[in-house]
Motif scaffolding. Structure first.
Motif, PDB file in Angstrom:
ATOM      1  N   LEU A  75       7.320 -29.895   5.849  1.00 35.42           N
ATOM      2  CA  LEU A  75       7.381 -29.586   4.307  1.00 35.42           C
ATOM      3  C   LEU A  75       5.452 -28.874   4.473  1.00 35.42           C
ATOM      4  N   ASN A  76       5.684 -29.923   5.605  1.00 35.20           N
ATOM      5  CA  ASN A  76       3.822 -29.240   5.810  1.00 35.20           C
ATOM      6  C   ASN A  76       3.513 -28.222   5.958  1.00 35.20           C
ATOM      7  N   HIS A  77       4.504 -27.504   7.226  1.00 31.30           N
ATOM      8  CA  HIS A  77       4.458 -26.922   9.020  1.00 31.30           C
ATOM      9  C   HIS A  77       4.956 -25.676   8.126  1.00 31.30           C
ATOM     10  N   GLY A  78       5.926 -25.076   6.547  1.00 32.96           N
ATOM     11  CA  GLY A  78       6.800 -24.520   5.896  1.00 32.96           C
ATOM     12  C   GLY A  78       5.229 -24.141   5.043  1.00 32.96           C
ATOM     13  N   ARG A  79       5.067 -24.984   4.417  1.00 31.13           N
ATOM     14  CA  ARG A  79       3.305 -24.376   3.323  1.00 31.13           C
ATOM     15  C   ARG A  79       2.265 -23.561   3.847  1.00 31.13           C
ATOM     16  N   TYR A  80       2.366 -23.935   5.392  1.00 31.99           N
ATOM     17  CA  TYR A  80       1.355 -23.431   6.527  1.00 31.99           C
ATOM     18  C   TYR A  80       1.693 -21.914   6.498  1.00 31.99           C
ATOM     19  N   LEU A  81       2.861 -21.980   7.436  1.00 34.26           N
ATOM     20  CA  LEU A  81       3.796 -20.781   7.512  1.00 34.26           C
ATOM     21  C   LEU A  81       3.944 -19.557   6.015  1.00 34.26           C
ATOM     22  N   SER A  82       4.040 -20.338   5.087  1.00 31.88           N
ATOM     23  CA  SER A  82       3.872 -19.647   3.821  1.00 31.88           C
ATOM     24  C   SER A  82       1.829 -19.466   3.772  1.00 31.88           C
ATOM     25  N   GLY A  83       1.653 -20.207   3.945  1.00 35.04           N
ATOM     26  CA  GLY A  83       0.493 -19.243   4.007  1.00 35.04           C
ATOM     27  C   GLY A  83      -0.348 -17.799   4.595  1.00 35.04           C
ATOM     28  N   GLN A  90      -1.645   4.773  -0.235  1.00 31.05           N
ATOM     29  CA  GLN A  90      -2.113   3.650  -1.444  1.00 31.05           C
ATOM     30  C   GLN A  90      -0.937   2.968  -2.168  1.00 31.05           C
ATOM     31  N   VAL A  91      -0.180   3.541  -3.072  1.00 35.40           N
ATOM     32  CA  VAL A  91       0.125   3.579  -3.987  1.00 35.40           C
ATOM     33  C   VAL A  91       1.422   2.111  -2.403  1.00 35.40           C
ATOM     34  N   SER A  92       1.322   3.354  -2.026  1.00 32.90           N
ATOM     35  CA  SER A  92       3.042   2.030  -0.946  1.00 32.90           C
ATOM     36  C   SER A  92       2.596   0.885  -0.178  1.00 32.90           C
ATOM     37  N   PHE A  93       1.431   0.978  -0.015  1.00 29.52           N
ATOM     38  CA  PHE A  93       0.800  -0.018   0.482  1.00 29.52           C
ATOM     39  C   PHE A  93       0.563  -1.305  -0.347  1.00 29.52           C
ATOM     40  N   ALA A  94       0.261  -1.006  -1.442  1.00 31.72           N
ATOM     41  CA  ALA A  94       0.111  -1.986  -2.898  1.00 31.72           C
ATOM     42  C   ALA A  94       1.594  -2.562  -3.143  1.00 31.72           C
ATOM     43  N   VAL A  95       2.342  -1.575  -3.309  1.00 32.10           N
ATOM     44  CA  VAL A  95       3.716  -2.034  -3.519  1.00 32.10           C
ATOM     45  C   VAL A  95       4.666  -3.627  -2.302  1.00 32.10           C
ATOM     46  N   ALA A  96       4.179  -2.651  -1.236  1.00 35.05           N
ATOM     47  CA  ALA A  96       4.795  -3.145  -0.210  1.00 35.05           C
ATOM     48  C   ALA A  96       4.497  -4.847  -0.304  1.00 35.05           C
ATOM     49  N   GLY A  97       2.933  -4.698   0.421  1.00 34.30           N
ATOM     50  CA  GLY A  97       2.003  -5.799   0.067  1.00 34.30           C
ATOM     51  C   GLY A  97       2.891  -7.179  -1.507  1.00 34.30           C
ATOM     52  N   ILE A  98       3.360  -6.266  -2.290  1.00 36.19           N
ATOM     53  CA  ILE A  98       4.295  -7.545  -2.691  1.00 36.19           C
ATOM     54  C   ILE A  98       4.723  -8.231  -2.678  1.00 36.19           C
ATOM     55  N   VAL A  99       5.674  -8.191  -1.409  1.00 32.97           N
ATOM     56  CA  VAL A  99       6.627  -8.960  -0.820  1.00 32.97           C
ATOM     57  C   VAL A  99       5.932  -9.806  -0.110  1.00 32.97           C
ATOM     58  N   PRO A 100       5.277  -9.648   0.489  1.00 33.25           N
ATOM     59  CA  PRO A 100       4.256 -11.035   1.625  1.00 33.25           C
ATOM     60  C   PRO A 100       3.740 -11.615   0.139  1.00 33.25           C
ATOM     61  N   VAL A 101       2.902 -11.754  -0.672  1.00 37.56           N
ATOM     62  CA  VAL A 101       2.282 -12.504  -1.369  1.00 37.56           C
ATOM     63  C   VAL A 101       3.028 -13.083  -2.057  1.00 37.56           C
ATOM     64  N   ALA A 145       6.195 -13.977  -1.103  1.00 42.23           N
ATOM     65  CA  ALA A 145       6.865 -14.694  -1.215  1.00 42.23           C
ATOM     66  C   ALA A 145       6.104 -15.988  -0.172  1.00 42.23           C
ATOM     67  N   GLY A 146       5.089 -15.598   0.000  1.00 42.48           N
ATOM     68  CA  GLY A 146       3.869 -16.459   0.442  1.00 42.48           C
ATOM     69  C   GLY A 146       3.930 -17.466  -0.274  1.00 42.48           C
ATOM     70  N   LEU A 147       3.792 -16.872  -1.769  1.00 34.72           N
ATOM     71  CA  LEU A 147       2.965 -18.153  -3.282  1.00 34.72           C
ATOM     72  C   LEU A 147       4.443 -18.741  -2.809  1.00 34.72           C
ATOM     73  N   TRP A 148       5.404 -18.576  -3.433  1.00 32.01           N
ATOM     74  CA  TRP A 148       6.885 -19.095  -3.682  1.00 32.01           C
ATOM     75  C   TRP A 148       6.936 -19.793  -2.600  1.00 32.01           C
ATOM     76  N   GLY A 149       6.190 -19.811  -0.917  1.00 35.02           N
ATOM     77  CA  GLY A 149       6.476 -20.194   0.001  1.00 35.02           C
ATOM     78  C   GLY A 149       5.615 -22.487   0.312  1.00 35.02           C
ATOM     79  N   VAL A 150       4.570 -21.663  -0.848  1.00 36.34           N
ATOM     80  CA  VAL A 150       3.936 -22.545  -0.644  1.00 36.34           C
ATOM     81  C   VAL A 150       4.200 -23.517  -2.120  1.00 36.34           C
ATOM     82  N   PHE A 151       4.337 -23.056  -2.927  1.00 32.36           N
ATOM     83  CA  PHE A 151       4.509 -23.940  -4.597  1.00 32.36           C
ATOM     84  C   PHE A 151       6.358 -24.304  -4.023  1.00 32.36           C
ATOM     85  N   GLN A 152       6.982 -23.032  -3.658  1.00 26.55           N
ATOM     86  CA  GLN A 152       8.828 -24.334  -3.297  1.00 26.55           C
ATOM     87  C   GLN A 152       9.350 -23.806  -2.600  1.00 26.55           C
ATOM     88  N   PRO A 153       8.969 -25.235  -1.896  1.00 27.44           N
ATOM     89  CA  PRO A 153       9.226 -25.041  -0.314  1.00 27.44           C
ATOM     90  C   PRO A 153      10.722 -25.709   0.093  1.00 27.44           C
TER      91      PRO A 153
END
Length: 129
Positions: free
Chosen positions: A45-53, A15-26, A28-36
């Protein structure tokens, strides 16, 4: 330590490992939405935000699998297949000439090694039928 104590420790560690590893996609996804991506315009630009989502959603669903992780085998396997296919496509891009930078190498490690290993670990926690 009894078998039930050992399995509880293994479950908590997973559970701890999944929590830590989950930080990466969360993150990176948020970064890609707000910092294209620099240089992206219009529909790119829009497609990049979609893929980040989508990346953000993958991380959130992994996190949602943490409670009762031993019963989430099907969900985690589907997510793992999605991540590995993305990693194979990323690796193909590198083979076709995309630059292999440190961020790309890190993403490949997460997609082609860490995620499958976490999936395997979770399957070992699943009750045997």
């Amino acid at each position: 330590m009894s078998d039930s104590d050992t399995s509880l420790v293994s479950k908590r560690a997973a559970q701890v490992s999944f929590a830590v590893a989950g930080i990466v996609p969360v993150v990176a996804g948020l970064w890609g939405v707000f910092q294209p991506l620099a240089g992206a315009v219009g529909s790119q630009l829009n497609h990049g935000r979609y893929l980040s989502g989508l990346l953000l959603a993958i991380g959130l669903v992994f996190w949602a699998s943490i409670p009762g992780i031993e019963r989430r085998t099907a969900r985690i396997r589907v997510l793992t297949v999605v991540v590995v296919i993305g990693g194979v496509c990323r690796l193909l891009g590198v083979m076709l000439g995309d630059p292999l930078s440190l961020p790309v190498a890190g993403a490949l490690a997460m997609e082609l090694a860490v995620t499958p290993l976490l999936c395997f670990w979770q399957s070992r926690l699943a009750p045997r039928e």
